[in-house]
Design an enzyme around this catalytic site. Structure first.
Site, PDB file in Angstrom:
ATOM      1  N   TYR A  66       0.841  -1.204   0.000  1.00 15.85           N
ATOM      2  CA  TYR A  66       0.000   0.000   0.000  1.00 15.85           C
ATOM      3  C   TYR A  66       0.872   1.249   0.000  1.00 15.85           C
ATOM      4  O   TYR A  66       0.732   2.123  -0.867  1.00 15.85           O
ATOM      5  CB  TYR A  66      -0.896  -0.033   1.237  1.00 15.85           C
ATOM      6  CG  TYR A  66      -1.909   1.081   1.329  1.00 15.85           C
ATOM      7  CD1 TYR A  66      -3.041   1.106   0.525  1.00 15.85           C
ATOM      8  CD2 TYR A  66      -1.748   2.115   2.258  1.00 15.85           C
ATOM      9  CE1 TYR A  66      -3.994   2.116   0.637  1.00 15.85           C
ATOM     10  CE2 TYR A  66      -2.693   3.127   2.377  1.00 15.85           C
ATOM     11  CZ  TYR A  66      -3.810   3.124   1.564  1.00 15.85           C
ATOM     12  OH  TYR A  66      -4.737   4.129   1.680  1.00 15.85           O
ATOM     13  N   ASN A 122      -6.389   9.433   8.284  1.00 14.42           N
ATOM     14  CA  ASN A 122      -7.500   8.559   8.710  1.00 14.42           C
ATOM     15  C   ASN A 122      -8.850   9.287   8.694  1.00 14.42           C
ATOM     16  O   ASN A 122      -9.028  10.288   9.390  1.00 14.42           O
ATOM     17  CB  ASN A 122      -7.268   8.035  10.128  1.00 14.42           C
ATOM     18  CG  ASN A 122      -6.041   7.154  10.210  1.00 14.42           C
ATOM     19  OD1 ASN A 122      -4.939   7.625   9.926  1.00 14.42           O
ATOM     20  ND2 ASN A 122      -6.211   5.910  10.572  1.00 14.42           N
TER      21      ASN A 122
HETATM   22  P1  NAD Z   1     -12.750   1.640   0.229  1.00 15.11           P
HETATM   23  O1  NAD Z   1     -12.072   0.313   0.302  1.00 15.11           O
HETATM   24  O2  NAD Z   1     -14.063   1.805   0.906  1.00 15.11           O
HETATM   25  O3  NAD Z   1     -12.936   2.078  -1.292  1.00 15.11           O
HETATM   26  C1  NAD Z   1     -12.067   1.718  -2.318  1.00 15.11           C
HETATM   27  C2  NAD Z   1     -12.896   1.432  -3.554  1.00 15.11           C
HETATM   28  O4  NAD Z   1     -12.009   1.082  -4.635  1.00 15.11           O
HETATM   29  C3  NAD Z   1     -13.839   0.250  -3.361  1.00 15.11           C
HETATM   30  O5  NAD Z   1     -15.104   0.563  -3.851  1.00 15.11           O
HETATM   31  C4  NAD Z   1     -13.181  -0.851  -4.182  1.00 15.11           C
HETATM   32  O6  NAD Z   1     -14.097  -1.823  -4.641  1.00 15.11           O
HETATM   33  C5  NAD Z   1     -12.525  -0.067  -5.282  1.00 15.11           C
HETATM   34  N1  NAD Z   1     -11.399  -0.750  -5.933  1.00 15.11           N
HETATM   35  C6  NAD Z   1     -10.365  -1.383  -5.344  1.00 15.11           C
HETATM   36  N2  NAD Z   1      -9.523  -1.870  -6.265  1.00 15.11           N
HETATM   37  C7  NAD Z   1     -10.049  -1.527  -7.475  1.00 15.11           C
HETATM   38  C8  NAD Z   1      -9.641  -1.765  -8.817  1.00 15.11           C
HETATM   39  N3  NAD Z   1      -8.535  -2.440  -9.108  1.00 15.11           N
HETATM   40  N4  NAD Z   1     -10.423  -1.265  -9.814  1.00 15.11           N
HETATM   41  C9  NAD Z   1     -11.565  -0.591  -9.538  1.00 15.11           C
HETATM   42  N5  NAD Z   1     -11.985  -0.355  -8.287  1.00 15.11           N
HETATM   43  C10 NAD Z   1     -11.234  -0.813  -7.269  1.00 15.11           C
HETATM   44  O7  NAD Z   1     -11.713   2.706   0.772  1.00 15.11           O
HETATM   45  P2  NAD Z   1     -11.894   4.270   1.080  1.00 15.11           P
HETATM   46  O8  NAD Z   1     -11.674   4.472   2.513  1.00 15.11           O
HETATM   47  O9  NAD Z   1     -13.119   4.782   0.436  1.00 15.11           O
HETATM   48  O10 NAD Z   1     -10.614   4.857   0.330  1.00 15.11           O
HETATM   49  C11 NAD Z   1     -10.719   5.474  -0.957  1.00 15.11           C
HETATM   50  C12 NAD Z   1      -9.356   5.989  -1.377  1.00 15.11           C
HETATM   51  O11 NAD Z   1      -8.882   6.939  -0.423  1.00 15.11           O
HETATM   52  C13 NAD Z   1      -8.292   4.905  -1.494  1.00 15.11           C
HETATM   53  O12 NAD Z   1      -7.482   5.186  -2.611  1.00 15.11           O
HETATM   54  C14 NAD Z   1      -7.499   5.060  -0.223  1.00 15.11           C
HETATM   55  O13 NAD Z   1      -6.171   4.632  -0.391  1.00 15.11           O
HETATM   56  C15 NAD Z   1      -7.594   6.557   0.023  1.00 15.11           C
HETATM   57  N6  NAD Z   1      -7.426   6.862   1.450  1.00 15.11           N
HETATM   58  C16 NAD Z   1      -8.428   6.617   2.349  1.00 15.11           C
HETATM   59  C17 NAD Z   1      -8.228   6.891   3.686  1.00 15.11           C
HETATM   60  C18 NAD Z   1      -9.306   6.651   4.718  1.00 15.11           C
HETATM   61  O14 NAD Z   1      -9.060   6.877   5.895  1.00 15.11           O
HETATM   62  N7  NAD Z   1     -10.497   6.254   4.357  1.00 15.11           N
HETATM   63  C19 NAD Z   1      -7.004   7.409   4.124  1.00 15.11           C
HETATM   64  C20 NAD Z   1      -5.999   7.622   3.189  1.00 15.11           C
HETATM   65  C21 NAD Z   1      -6.232   7.364   1.844  1.00 15.11           C
HETATM   66  N1  UDP Z   2      -6.276  -0.714  15.856  1.00 16.01           N
HETATM   67  C1  UDP Z   2      -6.615  -1.239  17.090  1.00 16.01           C
HETATM   68  N2  UDP Z   2      -7.658  -2.117  17.167  1.00 16.01           N
HETATM   69  C2  UDP Z   2      -8.378  -2.478  16.084  1.00 16.01           C
HETATM   70  C3  UDP Z   2      -8.043  -1.918  14.823  1.00 16.01           C
HETATM   71  C4  UDP Z   2      -6.972  -1.049  14.752  1.00 16.01           C
HETATM   72  O1  UDP Z   2      -5.988  -0.945  18.115  1.00 16.01           O
HETATM   73  O2  UDP Z   2      -9.326  -3.275  16.241  1.00 16.01           O
HETATM   74  C5  UDP Z   2      -5.160   0.245  15.797  1.00 16.01           C
HETATM   75  C6  UDP Z   2      -4.105  -0.064  14.742  1.00 16.01           C
HETATM   76  O3  UDP Z   2      -3.130  -0.943  15.273  1.00 16.01           O
HETATM   77  C7  UDP Z   2      -3.557   1.312  14.454  1.00 16.01           C
HETATM   78  C8  UDP Z   2      -4.760   2.240  14.630  1.00 16.01           C
HETATM   79  O4  UDP Z   2      -5.697   1.498  15.424  1.00 16.01           O
HETATM   80  O5  UDP Z   2      -2.582   1.665  15.398  1.00 16.01           O
HETATM   81  C9  UDP Z   2      -5.419   2.646  13.324  1.00 16.01           C
HETATM   82  O6  UDP Z   2      -5.669   1.467  12.579  1.00 16.01           O
HETATM   83  P1  UDP Z   2      -6.446   1.473  11.186  1.00 16.01           P
HETATM   84  O7  UDP Z   2      -6.385   0.073  10.675  1.00 16.01           O
HETATM   85  O8  UDP Z   2      -7.781   2.083  11.350  1.00 16.01           O
HETATM   86  O9  UDP Z   2      -5.644   2.473  10.245  1.00 16.01           O
HETATM   87  P2  UDP Z   2      -4.086   2.759   9.978  1.00 16.01           P
HETATM   88  O10 UDP Z   2      -3.931   4.168  10.402  1.00 16.01           O
HETATM   89  O11 UDP Z   2      -3.233   1.837  10.779  1.00 16.01           O
HETATM   90  O12 UDP Z   2      -3.931   2.552   8.520  1.00 16.01           O
END
Ligand code: NAD
Ligand code: UDP
Ligand code: UDP
Length: 335
Positions: free
Chosen positions: A149, A178
């Site tokens: 990732y 997050n």
């Molecule tokens: P999510 O898993 O809910 O959504 C990801 C979506 O992408 C899903 O609908 C999945 O089916 C689709 N997907 C995965 N692989 C694919 C592929 N090869 N082709 C087409 N579709 C595909 O995750 P999210 O939390 O909504 O995250 C969305 C984006 O934001 C991601 O790129 C993630 O890395 C980024 N992001 C999210 C967070 C967060 O906290 N939610 C933090 C940092 C970055």
């Molecule tokens: N974490 C936890 N218990 C859980 C899930 C996650 O203590 O059931 C902790 C994890 O080890 C990390 C933080 O919560 O330190 C955030 O985890 P998450 O998977 O949500 O996102 P990350 O920021 O690690 O990608």
């Protein structure tokens, strides 16, 4: 004939947690939205409201394969985001970030579209600088279980900036910290969804490690507002820009707050810390404030209340949803 003044917007990963909220926001602004998703972690249930809109179209497609469509703007969000999901098939995760970025950048180049990349705070790895500013290059293990990732997203950023330098593409790169809120997958293993589901079910709250690691949680509506502002910003502002809530808390504090807000009898249990789990994470959002006039508005307590309400509805069956099919075999962390 379509209305040529209406912007056609492609959202990859639009059936996911963030993508579905983004699709709704764009539709509300009168855009024509094409959502592309392979439903790896996303579901059609997330798009129930969007699917009722005449300007919305859903296409099942994997972004690791080329895509030929005609659009004006691209938001590239496709990629599993929870550690449990992205480590389930790590090779596919890297392919999604890297091949997906190449294909979407190739598409943007051909149709001359502006393109947004959902990058992540994970590009900073386990940071040695605190809080993290955009000019920090990070501290990332290239061969660990999170690398698919972290390194995939870092390579995607490289590709975005090389397409900018080589082809003068208008790019926008956000490093998302997050984010939580309704439509997080109940089984995706992220800390907010895990703790809420556990607390609502009266099960033990699984704190990994000593619970002293920190995260900074941004409510979904704030984040989506930041993404849309970034896309509207001047072409010469490319980012990378941090988008996240600078309110930092320990995982233990989060567990206690969720227990309180749920009025739950759950107790905290401690489980082993996953490898390469970052010890501290907090965004410096000075750049986003200055360039986008953006900062989060929803306090943690309020955002958690809204999220708890959502999960409560989901668990009590008043909101019908299915777990993502390909992930059905991923259980919640052991009680
Ligand atoms: P999510 O898993 O809910 O959504 C990801 C979506 O992408 C899903 O609908 C999945 O089916 C689709 N997907 C995965 N692989 C694919 C592929 N090869 N082709 C087409 N579709 C595909 O995750 P999210 O939390 O909504 O995250 C969305 C984006 O934001 C991601 O790129 C993630 O890395 C980024 N992001 C999210 C967070 C967060 O906290 N939610 C933090 C940092 C970055
Ligand atoms: N974490 C936890 N218990 C859980 C899930 C996650 O203590 O059931 C902790 C994890 O080890 C990390 C933080 O919560 O330190 C955030 O985890 P998450 O998977 O949500 O996102 P990350 O920021 O690690 O990608
Ligand atoms: N691509 C795509 N849709 C398009 C144009 C390109 O999916 O509308 C893909 C194409 O498969 C290619 C990638 O994007 O592999 C990169 O395209 P680019 O034109 O930058 O590179 P090239 O085709 O020269 O390798």
């Amino acid at each position: 004939m379509r209305d040529p003044s209406r912007r056609r917007v492609l959202v990859t990963g639009g059936a996911g947690f963030l993508g579905s909220h983004l699709c709704e926001k764009l539709l509300a602004a009168g855009k024509e939205v094409l959502c592309v998703d392979n439903f790896y972690t996303g579901t059609k249930d997330n798009l129930k409201s969007a699917m009722g809109e005449p300007l919305f179209e859903l296409m099942r497609h994997d972004v690791t394969f080329p895509l030929y469509v005609e659009v004006d703007e691209i938001y590239n969000l496709a990629c599993p985001a929870s550690p449990v999901h992205y480590q389930f098939d790590p090779v596919q995760t890297t392919k999604t970030s890297v091949h997906g970025a190449i294909n979407m950048l190739g598409l943007a180049k051909r149709v001359k579209a502006k393109i947004f990349q959902a990058s992540t705070s994970e590009v900073y790895g386990d940071p040695t600088v605190h809080p993290q500013k955009e000019n920090y290059w990070g501290h990332v293990n290239p061969v660990g279980s999170r690398s698919c990732y972290d390194e995939g997203k870092r390579c995607a950023e490289t590709l975005f900036f090389d397409y900018r330098r080589q082809h003068n593409l208008p790019i926008k790169v956000a490093r998302i910290f997050n984010t939580y809120g309704p439509r997080m997958h109940p089984n995706d293993g992220r800390v907010v969804s895990n703790f809420i589901v556990q607390a609502l079910q009266g099960k033990p709250i699984t704190v990994y490690g000593k619970g002293r690691q920190t995260r900074s949680f941004c409510y979904v509506s704030d984040l989506i507002d930041g993404i849309v502002r970034l896309m509207k910003s001047d072409d010469d502002f490319t980012g990378p820009v941090n988008l996240g809530n600078p309110h930092e808390c320990t995982v233990q504090e989060l567990a206690e707050l969720i227990i309180e807000l749920c009025g739950s009898p759950s107790r905290i249990v401690f489980e082993p810390l996953p490898s390469d789990d970052p010890a501290r994470r907090c965004p410096d959002i000075t750049l986003a404030k200055a360039m986008l006039g953006w900062q989060p508005k929803v306090p943690l307590r309020e955002g958690l209340e809204r999220t708890i309400e959502y999960f409560d509805g989901l668990l009590s069956g008043s909101r019908k949803t299915r777990p993502a099919r390909s992930r059905e075999n991923i259980p919640l962390p052991p009680p």
